[in-house]
Motif scaffolding. Structure first.
Motif, PDB file in Angstrom:
ATOM      1  N   LYS A   1       5.426   0.989 -16.688  1.00 19.62           N
ATOM      2  CA  LYS A   1       4.204   0.665 -17.235  1.00 19.62           C
ATOM      3  C   LYS A   1       3.819  -0.710 -16.792  1.00 19.62           C
ATOM      4  CE  LYS A   1       3.507   1.206 -21.849  1.00 19.62           C
ATOM      5  NZ  LYS A   1       3.892   1.431 -23.232  1.00 19.62           N
ATOM      6  N   LEU A   2       4.831  -1.514 -16.348  1.00 15.09           N
ATOM      7  CA  LEU A   2       4.588  -2.671 -15.803  1.00 15.09           C
ATOM      8  C   LEU A   2       3.923  -2.552 -14.544  1.00 15.09           C
ATOM      9  CD1 LEU A   2       7.323  -5.480 -15.520  1.00 15.09           C
ATOM     10  CD2 LEU A   2       6.168  -4.534 -13.367  1.00 15.09           C
ATOM     11  N   MET A   3       4.193  -1.757 -13.735  1.00 13.66           N
ATOM     12  CA  MET A   3       3.621  -1.612 -12.335  1.00 13.66           C
ATOM     13  C   MET A   3       2.304  -0.985 -12.520  1.00 13.66           C
ATOM     14  SD  MET A   3       5.674  -2.548  -9.785  1.00 13.66           S
ATOM     15  CE  MET A   3       5.000  -1.557  -8.525  1.00 13.66           C
ATOM     16  N   ARG A   4       1.857  -0.055 -13.355  1.00 12.13           N
ATOM     17  CA  ARG A   4       0.510   0.377 -13.503  1.00 12.13           C
ATOM     18  C   ARG A   4      -0.341  -0.648 -14.065  1.00 12.13           C
ATOM     19  NH1 ARG A   4       3.288   5.667 -14.342  1.00 12.13           N
ATOM     20  NH2 ARG A   4       2.459   6.932 -12.571  1.00 12.13           N
ATOM     21  N   HIS A   5       0.047  -1.489 -14.992  1.00 13.64           N
ATOM     22  CA  HIS A   5      -0.609  -2.469 -15.628  1.00 13.64           C
ATOM     23  C   HIS A   5      -0.946  -3.361 -14.426  1.00 13.64           C
ATOM     24  CE1 HIS A   5      -1.544  -5.849 -18.392  1.00 13.64           C
ATOM     25  NE2 HIS A   5      -0.961  -6.738 -17.554  1.00 13.64           N
ATOM     26  N   ASN A   6       0.071  -4.110 -13.812  1.00 14.39           N
ATOM     27  CA  ASN A   6      -0.122  -5.094 -12.771  1.00 14.39           C
ATOM     28  C   ASN A   6      -1.124  -4.498 -11.663  1.00 14.39           C
ATOM     29  OD1 ASN A   6       1.645  -6.746 -13.953  1.00 14.39           O
ATOM     30  ND2 ASN A   6       3.226  -6.426 -12.440  1.00 14.39           N
ATOM     31  N   VAL A   7      -0.933  -3.136 -11.224  1.00 12.64           N
ATOM     32  CA  VAL A   7      -2.072  -2.528 -10.014  1.00 12.64           C
ATOM     33  C   VAL A   7      -3.403  -2.776 -10.769  1.00 12.64           C
ATOM     34  CG1 VAL A   7      -2.506  -0.611  -8.933  1.00 12.64           C
ATOM     35  CG2 VAL A   7       0.040  -1.219  -8.871  1.00 12.64           C
ATOM     36  N   THR A   8      -3.486  -2.177 -12.048  1.00 12.12           N
ATOM     37  CA  THR A   8      -4.641  -2.187 -12.458  1.00 12.12           C
ATOM     38  C   THR A   8      -5.418  -3.732 -12.486  1.00 12.12           C
ATOM     39  OG1 THR A   8      -4.210  -0.109 -13.833  1.00 12.12           O
ATOM     40  CG2 THR A   8      -6.317  -1.437 -14.667  1.00 12.12           C
ATOM     41  N   GLN A   9      -4.722  -4.433 -13.218  1.00 11.36           N
ATOM     42  CA  GLN A   9      -5.464  -5.818 -13.068  1.00 11.36           C
ATOM     43  C   GLN A   9      -5.473  -6.207 -11.800  1.00 11.36           C
ATOM     44  OE1 GLN A   9      -6.432  -6.441 -15.944  1.00 11.36           O
ATOM     45  NE2 GLN A   9      -5.435  -4.945 -17.000  1.00 11.36           N
ATOM     46  N   LEU A  10      -4.849  -6.172 -10.812  1.00 10.63           N
ATOM     47  CA  LEU A  10      -4.713  -6.787  -9.361  1.00 10.63           C
ATOM     48  C   LEU A  10      -6.174  -6.034  -8.838  1.00 10.63           C
ATOM     49  CD1 LEU A  10      -0.995  -6.897  -8.380  1.00 10.63           C
ATOM     50  CD2 LEU A  10      -2.789  -8.651  -8.627  1.00 10.63           C
ATOM     51  N   VAL A  11      -6.320  -4.821  -8.968  1.00  9.02           N
ATOM     52  CA  VAL A  11      -7.252  -4.237  -8.256  1.00  9.02           C
ATOM     53  C   VAL A  11      -8.548  -4.674  -8.638  1.00  9.02           C
ATOM     54  CG1 VAL A  11      -8.788  -1.909  -8.278  1.00  9.02           C
ATOM     55  CG2 VAL A  11      -6.086  -2.224  -7.683  1.00  9.02           C
ATOM     56  N   VAL A  12      -8.741  -4.833 -10.156  1.00 13.26           N
ATOM     57  CA  VAL A  12     -10.020  -5.533 -10.836  1.00 13.26           C
ATOM     58  C   VAL A  12     -10.221  -6.796 -10.219  1.00 13.26           C
ATOM     59  CG1 VAL A  12     -11.074  -6.149 -12.948  1.00 13.26           C
ATOM     60  CG2 VAL A  12      -9.784  -4.023 -12.884  1.00 13.26           C
ATOM     61  N   GLY A  13      -9.263  -7.431 -10.357  1.00 10.37           N
ATOM     62  CA  GLY A  13      -9.366  -8.949  -9.640  1.00 10.37           C
ATOM     63  C   GLY A  13      -9.883  -8.985  -8.201  1.00 10.37           C
ATOM     64  N   MET A  14      -9.218  -8.080  -7.600  1.00 10.64           N
ATOM     65  CA  MET A  14      -9.781  -8.469  -5.945  1.00 10.64           C
ATOM     66  C   MET A  14     -10.925  -7.775  -5.587  1.00 10.64           C
ATOM     67  SD  MET A  14      -5.934  -7.311  -4.073  1.00 10.64           S
ATOM     68  CE  MET A  14      -5.440  -5.642  -5.041  1.00 10.64           C
ATOM     69  N   LYS A  15     -11.447  -6.914  -6.393  1.00 10.71           N
ATOM     70  CA  LYS A  15     -12.849  -6.350  -6.268  1.00 10.71           C
ATOM     71  C   LYS A  15     -13.772  -7.559  -6.572  1.00 10.71           C
ATOM     72  CE  LYS A  15     -12.209  -1.320  -7.739  1.00 10.71           C
ATOM     73  NZ  LYS A  15     -12.626  -0.483  -8.623  1.00 10.71           N
ATOM     74  N   GLN A  16     -13.578  -8.494  -7.125  1.00 11.70           N
ATOM     75  CA  GLN A  16     -14.340  -9.651  -7.433  1.00 11.70           C
ATOM     76  C   GLN A  16     -14.350 -10.932  -6.148  1.00 11.70           C
ATOM     77  OE1 GLN A  16     -13.907 -11.383 -11.302  1.00 11.70           O
ATOM     78  NE2 GLN A  16     -12.763  -9.641 -12.315  1.00 11.70           N
ATOM     79  N   ASN A  17     -13.344 -10.524  -5.482  1.00 13.96           N
ATOM     80  CA  ASN A  17     -13.380 -11.653  -4.179  1.00 13.96           C
ATOM     81  C   ASN A  17     -14.484 -11.428  -3.268  1.00 13.96           C
ATOM     82  OD1 ASN A  17     -10.844 -12.425  -5.142  1.00 13.96           O
ATOM     83  ND2 ASN A  17      -9.586 -11.341  -3.876  1.00 13.96           N
TER      84      ASN A  17
END
Length: 302
Positions: free
Chosen positions: A286-302
């Motif tokens: 769950k930790l890894m899936r949570h982090n990946v989800t949040q990181l993908v959302v953040g990187m899309k804004q770059n």
């Protein structure tokens, strides 16, 4: 009736005593101590109902600044196995082992992992990066090492431990494929992230992401004003919007940095510790899936 009431009161007293006991090991299971919460989760998965696990640094805890207490030494003495991450992540372990008088085996779960280096916490040279679990292909090695150690300690359960670890390996491989696909969908020039401390080296190398951190590899060391100023310039120059703080870090530094750089801090990431039970990251998967989800959302804004 009086006898029945007396018996009931005795039972309640016994339960109350057990609930207040320092140790939480079950008498009919193999007592194992893990150094921190993520490792404790892996031991529970592999050991299943044959083991009882206590972790030294619990959910939300910071292993970088952890100081063992007398109760930890007492629990270690009642353990039959101590499982650590190694790679310099738990500098206090040997002192605890010595002071407690523990004579049992100490297993390093990361044994066999291809080790990476990182900038030293104080900015002088490099040091071993201990955050091997940030790459799920390394956790395959962790799981198999744990199964082997438990099998040696409890030969009657060796086949069960191996089966549990291999079933978990399949889950890790599915997780990795899922994460790889999500991150690969982000253009390479957008895969840049700011985090509060440098704990994503293995993750970055495996998934092709560039992480920048003002705090370096340890939460004990504060960055200099010059380092922060340079990072602000880089954030503004490269237009990085993916900014995150970890669950065991003080958010003050990154909050101020993001304010000065004109960006918004994203949701909390879980790096060196799980969330508490019922939280978004109360297991490694769950930790890894949570982090990946949040990181993908953040990187899309770059």
């Amino acid at each position: 009736m009086k006898q029945l009431l007396h018996t009931l009161l005795q039972s309640l007293a016994t339960l109350a005593f057990c609930a207040g006991s320092v140790t939480a090991f079950a008498a009919d299971k193999v007592p194992v101590m893990a150094s921190f919460s993520i490792l404790g989760d892996l031991v529970r998965v592999v050991g299943a109902d044959r083991v009882t696990v206590i972790t030294l640094v619990g959910p939300g805890g910071d292993a970088h600044v952890f100081e063992p207490k007398p109760a930890d030494a007492k629990n270690l003495l009642q353990s039959k196995l101590l499982i650590t991450n190694g790679l310099g992540f738990e500098p206090w372990v040997q002192k605890l082992v010595k002071s407690s008088g523990y004579k049992g085996p100490v297993i390093v779960a990361s044994q066999g992992v291809k080790v990476r280096s990182m900038l030293a916490a104080k900015g002088n040279g490099t040091e071993t990066d201990p955050h091997g679990w940030q790459d799920p292909t390394n956790v395959v090695i962790y799981a198999r090492n744990i199964a082997s150690a438990l099998g040696k300690l409890d030969p009657a359960g060796a086949a069960a431990y191996q089966a549990n670890s291999e079933a978990y390996v399949k889950e890790l491989q599915a997780l990795d494929a899922e994460a790889m696909a999500k991150i690969a969908a982000i253009p390479a020039d957008k895969r840049k992230v700011i985090t509060s401390h440098d704990a994503f080296g293995y993750f970055a190398a495996h998934y092709g992401i560039k992480f920048l951190a003002p705090q370096g590899g340890s939460t004990e060391v504060e960055p200099s004003a010059k380092q922060v100023a340079e990072l602000i310039k880089q954030i503004q120059k490269e237009r990085i919007k993916a900014v995150f703080v970890e669950n065991m870090s003080n958010p003050k530094l990154l909050t101020q940095l993001s304010k000065d750089a004109g960006v918004t801090v994203g949701p909390e990431l879980y790096v060196d510790a799980l969330s508490k039970a019922g939280g978004p990251a109360d297991s490694y998967l769950k930790l890894m899936r949570h982090n990946v989800t949040q990181l993908v959302v953040g990187m899309k804004q770059n």
